[in-house]
Structures are given as structure tokens and as C-alpha cells.
Design a protein around this motif. Structure first.
Motif, mmCIF file in Angstrom:
data_model
loop_
_atom_site.group_PDB
_atom_site.id
_atom_site.type_symbol
_atom_site.label_atom_id
_atom_site.label_comp_id
_atom_site.label_asym_id
_atom_site.label_seq_id
_atom_site.Cartn_x
_atom_site.Cartn_y
_atom_site.Cartn_z
ATOM 1 N N GLY A 120 24.731 -33.345 -5.628
ATOM 2 C CA GLY A 120 25.962 -33.299 -6.401
ATOM 3 C C GLY A 120 26.993 -32.511 -5.622
ATOM 4 O O GLY A 120 27.067 -32.602 -4.406
ATOM 5 N N GLU A 176 26.703 -29.688 -10.224
ATOM 6 C CA GLU A 176 26.811 -30.855 -11.102
ATOM 7 C C GLU A 176 25.509 -31.301 -11.741
ATOM 8 O O GLU A 176 25.479 -31.570 -12.929
ATOM 9 N N THR A 177 24.453 -31.417 -10.985
ATOM 10 C CA THR A 177 23.209 -31.948 -11.539
ATOM 11 C C THR A 177 22.404 -30.843 -12.219
ATOM 12 O O THR A 177 22.623 -29.659 -11.993
#
Length: 134
Positions: free
Chosen positions: A3, A40-41
């Protein structure tokens, strides 16, 4: 899998303190590691150590290893827990070569000895491995 990565100077500083404090980490050259935060992840892991020697990112980054903290996974960890997590990730860096050291009984024993069996549970009381209450 990847990410948004951002450079994490605070993680490098934490690793430097641990490398200077613990003999079992003294073989590590901090300049060989890219420290990053993935924002993000949300993987199941809190962090991951990568060997980048065979990774295409070597075209842009000459560091053979990366330690990435997955921020959404470890945001509830305290500073003390993050120190134990960093210790654990640093244990994957080999004394020579680029093949990561895999988890073994010695690895788990060292982390458990430092932080206790539930060190990674959010809100767990753990010792300050950077300070004096070990």
C-alpha cells in the motif's frame, strides 16, 4: 500487498537504540535497513521484515532489508509494545547474507522473555525494554 509506504525515521531511531543495547542484535548495520510505515492495508501481522536483495525495489533503494510497521494493525500498541515488536523484527536480520532468519524457538523465547506471553495484546502491560525495568 504494498500500500502506501512512508519513511519512518522514528522506527529507525528505535531500532538504533535496540541494536546498541542488545548484544544479539549487534551484527546489524542500521544503514542496511529501510524503515517504513505502511498506512493503507490492514494485514494480520503488526510488522514485516523483507529481504529486498531479489526485489525489483533494489533499482531505487540500495538497502538489502526493510522493516515495515503496518500502522492500522499496530496503532493500538503502546510505545513499549512497539519496542518489543521492533526487537522481534530485528531478529530476522541475518549475521551474513540476505536470507532472513526464520522464526524458531530461540526467537520466540527471546521475545517472550522480554515482553511476556501476551506482549502483543492491545493494552497489555509490558516491561520497558529501552529502560531499566527489565
Amino acid at each position: 500487498m504494498f500500500g502506501a509506504w512512508e519513511q519512518a525515521d522514528d522506527l529507525q531511531e528505535l531500532a538504533g537504540i535496540l541494536i546498541g543495547k542488545y548484544y544479539g542484535l549487534s551484527h546489524i548495520d542500521i544503514n542496511d535497513i529501510l524503515f517504513a510505515r505502511e498506512t493503507e492495508t490492514t494485514p494480520k501481522a503488526y510488522a514485516k521484515t523483507y529481504s529486498m536483495s531479489q526485489h525489483p525495489i533494489q533499482l531505487y533503494c540500495q538497502k538489502p532489508f526493510a522493516i515495515v510497521f503496518f500502522e492500522q494493525s499496530c496503532e493500538l500498541l503502546t510505545a513499549r509494545q512497539r519496542a518489543i515488536l521492533m526487537f522481534h523484527e530485528l531478529m530476522h536480520i541475518p549475521e551474513s547474507g540476505f536470507r532472513l532468519v526464520q522464526h524458531d524457538v530461540k526467537d520466540f523465547y527471546a521475545a517472550l522473555r522480554l515482553g511476556g506471553i501476551d506482549w502483543a495484546r492491545p493494552g497489555a502491560e509490558v516491561p520497558d525494554i529501552l529502560g531499566g525495568d527489565q
